[in-house]
Every structure is written in structure tokens, then in C-alpha cells.
Design a protein around this motif. Sequence first.
Motif, PDB file in Angstrom:
ATOM      1  N   ALA A   1       0.691  -1.245   0.175  1.00  0.00           N
ATOM      2  CA  ALA A   1       0.002   0.017   0.161  1.00  0.00           C
ATOM      3  C   ALA A   1       0.866   1.223  -0.034  1.00  0.00           C
ATOM      4  CB  ALA A   1      -0.934   0.037   1.414  1.00  0.00           C
ATOM      5  N   GLN A   2       2.016   1.224   0.691  1.00  0.00           N
ATOM      6  CA  GLN A   2       3.054   2.411   0.601  1.00  0.00           C
ATOM      7  C   GLN A   2       3.488   2.743  -0.595  1.00  0.00           C
ATOM      8  OE1 GLN A   2       5.818   1.706   3.834  1.00  0.00           O
ATOM      9  NE2 GLN A   2       4.387   1.810   5.503  1.00  0.00           N
ATOM     10  N   LEU A   3       3.825   1.633  -1.500  1.00  0.00           N
ATOM     11  CA  LEU A   3       4.404   1.837  -2.684  1.00  0.00           C
ATOM     12  C   LEU A   3       3.333   2.418  -3.684  1.00  0.00           C
ATOM     13  CD1 LEU A   3       6.335  -1.503  -2.825  1.00  0.00           C
ATOM     14  CD2 LEU A   3       7.201   0.866  -2.384  1.00  0.00           C
ATOM     15  N   ASP A   4       1.924   2.029  -3.491  1.00  0.00           N
ATOM     16  CA  ASP A   4       0.824   2.299  -4.232  1.00  0.00           C
ATOM     17  C   ASP A   4       0.584   3.839  -3.966  1.00  0.00           C
ATOM     18  OD1 ASP A   4       0.984  -0.136  -5.550  1.00  0.00           O
ATOM     19  OD2 ASP A   4      -0.753  -0.951  -4.347  1.00  0.00           O
ATOM     20  N   VAL A   5       0.730   4.099  -2.948  1.00  0.00           N
ATOM     21  CA  VAL A   5       0.262   5.628  -2.458  1.00  0.00           C
ATOM     22  C   VAL A   5       0.747   6.858  -3.524  1.00  0.00           C
ATOM     23  CG1 VAL A   5       0.565   7.653  -0.773  1.00  0.00           C
ATOM     24  CG2 VAL A   5       0.093   5.264  -0.050  1.00  0.00           C
ATOM     25  N   PHE A   6       1.962   6.846  -3.918  1.00  0.00           N
ATOM     26  CA  PHE A   6       2.333   7.724  -4.804  1.00  0.00           C
ATOM     27  C   PHE A   6       1.889   7.567  -6.342  1.00  0.00           C
ATOM     28  CE2 PHE A   6       5.064   9.394  -8.338  1.00  0.00           C
ATOM     29  CZ  PHE A   6       4.961  10.881  -8.007  1.00  0.00           C
ATOM     30  N   GLU A   7       1.414   6.403  -6.792  1.00  0.00           N
ATOM     31  CA  GLU A   7       0.961   6.101  -8.044  1.00  0.00           C
ATOM     32  C   GLU A   7      -0.553   6.484  -7.893  1.00  0.00           C
ATOM     33  OE1 GLU A   7       1.000   2.451 -11.084  1.00  0.00           O
ATOM     34  OE2 GLU A   7       0.148   1.927  -9.244  1.00  0.00           O
ATOM     35  N   THR A   8      -1.272   6.098  -6.932  1.00  0.00           N
ATOM     36  CA  THR A   8      -2.772   6.556  -6.746  1.00  0.00           C
ATOM     37  C   THR A   8      -2.811   7.890  -6.530  1.00  0.00           C
ATOM     38  OG1 THR A   8      -3.203   4.389  -5.345  1.00  0.00           O
ATOM     39  CG2 THR A   8      -4.610   6.297  -5.370  1.00  0.00           C
ATOM     40  N   LYS A   9      -2.026   8.652  -5.898  1.00  0.00           N
ATOM     41  CA  LYS A   9      -2.048  10.201  -5.820  1.00  0.00           C
ATOM     42  C   LYS A   9      -1.926  10.780  -7.211  1.00  0.00           C
ATOM     43  CE  LYS A   9       0.750  14.071  -4.096  1.00  0.00           C
ATOM     44  NZ  LYS A   9       1.751  14.164  -5.236  1.00  0.00           N
ATOM     45  N   CYS A  10      -0.993  10.225  -8.127  1.00  0.00           N
ATOM     46  CA  CYS A  10      -0.919  10.852  -9.342  1.00  0.00           C
ATOM     47  C   CYS A  10      -2.161  10.380 -10.181  1.00  0.00           C
ATOM     48  CB  CYS A  10       0.285  10.010 -10.076  1.00  0.00           C
ATOM     49  SG  CYS A  10       1.953  10.475  -9.368  1.00  0.00           S
ATOM     50  N   MET A  11      -2.762   9.313 -10.159  1.00  0.00           N
ATOM     51  CA  MET A  11      -3.923   8.954 -10.896  1.00  0.00           C
ATOM     52  C   MET A  11      -4.994  10.058 -10.456  1.00  0.00           C
ATOM     53  SD  MET A  11      -3.604   4.689 -10.590  1.00  0.00           S
ATOM     54  CE  MET A  11      -5.232   4.470 -10.288  1.00  0.00           C
ATOM     55  N   ILE A  12      -5.281  10.346  -9.191  1.00  0.00           N
ATOM     56  CA  ILE A  12      -6.045  11.444  -8.686  1.00  0.00           C
ATOM     57  C   ILE A  12      -5.615  12.477  -9.239  1.00  0.00           C
ATOM     58  CG2 ILE A  12      -7.014  12.694  -6.690  1.00  0.00           C
ATOM     59  CD1 ILE A  12      -7.068   9.788  -5.391  1.00  0.00           C
ATOM     60  N   GLU A  13      -4.657  13.201  -9.437  1.00  0.00           N
ATOM     61  CA  GLU A  13      -4.194  14.183 -10.016  1.00  0.00           C
ATOM     62  C   GLU A  13      -4.502  14.519 -11.457  1.00  0.00           C
ATOM     63  OE1 GLU A  13      -0.741  15.413  -6.815  1.00  0.00           O
ATOM     64  OE2 GLU A  13       0.050  14.581  -8.913  1.00  0.00           O
ATOM     65  N   MET A  14      -4.209  13.290 -12.183  1.00  0.00           N
ATOM     66  CA  MET A  14      -4.733  13.268 -13.523  1.00  0.00           C
ATOM     67  C   MET A  14      -6.202  13.505 -13.672  1.00  0.00           C
ATOM     68  SD  MET A  14      -1.472  10.900 -15.288  1.00  0.00           S
ATOM     69  CE  MET A  14      -2.743   9.488 -15.286  1.00  0.00           C
ATOM     70  N   ASP A  15      -6.850  12.935 -13.080  1.00  0.00           N
ATOM     71  CA  ASP A  15      -8.198  12.715 -13.133  1.00  0.00           C
ATOM     72  C   ASP A  15      -8.761  14.034 -12.673  1.00  0.00           C
ATOM     73  OD1 ASP A  15      -8.533  10.182 -14.019  1.00  0.00           O
ATOM     74  OD2 ASP A  15      -9.124   9.123 -12.019  1.00  0.00           O
TER      75      ASP A  15
END
Length: 188
Positions: free
Chosen positions: A75-89
Motif C-alpha cells: 500500500a505504501q508503494l501504491d500511494v504515490f501512484e494513486t495520488k498521481c492517478m487522482i491528480e490526472m483525473d
Amino acid sequence: MINADGLKSGDKIPSERELSERLNVGRSSVREALRALELLGLIETRRGEGTFIKDFQNHQLVQLLSTFILQDEKAQLDVFETKCMIEMDSLRLFIKKMNKESIKSLKEYLSSDMIEDGAFFNQIVQMADNHLLYKIWVILKDYCQAQGSEQSKSYKEDYAELLKGLERNDEEKTLSAYRELRKLSTDL
């Protein structure tokens, strides 16, 4: 029970005895649950008056729970990727909802000497006008900052390119500038 009884902030909740009977559990269990709710800041006990529901509209419960949820290494590794996905959306939503004032606000921010990534994207995500997306993004941003896993330094020109894409209503150019800003592959 709060919903069923129509209770709201400031209302008194039933006594331990009443709760125990209504929930069909022991008073010690009720007492323990009330103590936990009080520690979380969701209720307050006033000596001699009873227990009352606090205003928890802006409560930090989600942030508190995220601390436990994000203990998992994956989950820690996925946090940055998820944050980026939210920023793109959020950028996509911003393009659909933007107006002259929102672009002007971003231009004014970029004209300042100090550009802080979190503050810039805070504006974008807020102007995307999706409250849930914003709340999740704030948690992820705060977590990234706390873990020191925020991205490397960006330059004013990177944000200016992003703004150019937004001004042109060009989703492809905007997302391309975003990927460049975040040093992301085209897979995301």
C-alpha cells in the motif's frame, strides 16, 4: 442509532444503561465503546450533564484510519501512484469545469516566486469540484510528505507547460505535461 434517532451535533446521546439495553450488550462494552469514541473526538462527556455528539464534519478520523491502512508495504508503494492517478483525473475534471477565473487564479499562483507543488495541485483538485476526490488526495499528499516520498524538485517551466495545456483545453497536452512534471512513464 444516530441516524435512526435523527441525532446531530450537540445532541445528547442515551445513557450507558439505555445504550446497553437498546444494543443488548453489557454496560462495560458500552463504556469501552464510548471511551473510544471520546478519544477519537466524536463525542464529549460533560460531568453531570451526559454525553453529547461533537461536530465531526472536519474530523481527522479518515486520516487516523489511513495511518493503519497504509501500514502494508505494498500500500505504501501504491500511494504515490494513486495520488498521481487522482491528480490526472482532477486535471481532466478541471478541463471540463474550468473558467476564466480558475485559469487566472493558476496564472497568478505561477507568477509568484515560490511554487509549491502541493499548493498548486491543491488548487487544481479543489477546482475539479469533487469533494471525495479532494479528501482522498489530501490524505495521500500528506502521507507522501510524511514519508518523504514526495517527488523531486520541479521547475516553474514544468507548471507553465501544464497550464498551457489547460488553457488550450487540450487534455492530451495537459496529461503529457503532467507526466513530464512527475517523471512518469506513459503507462500511467
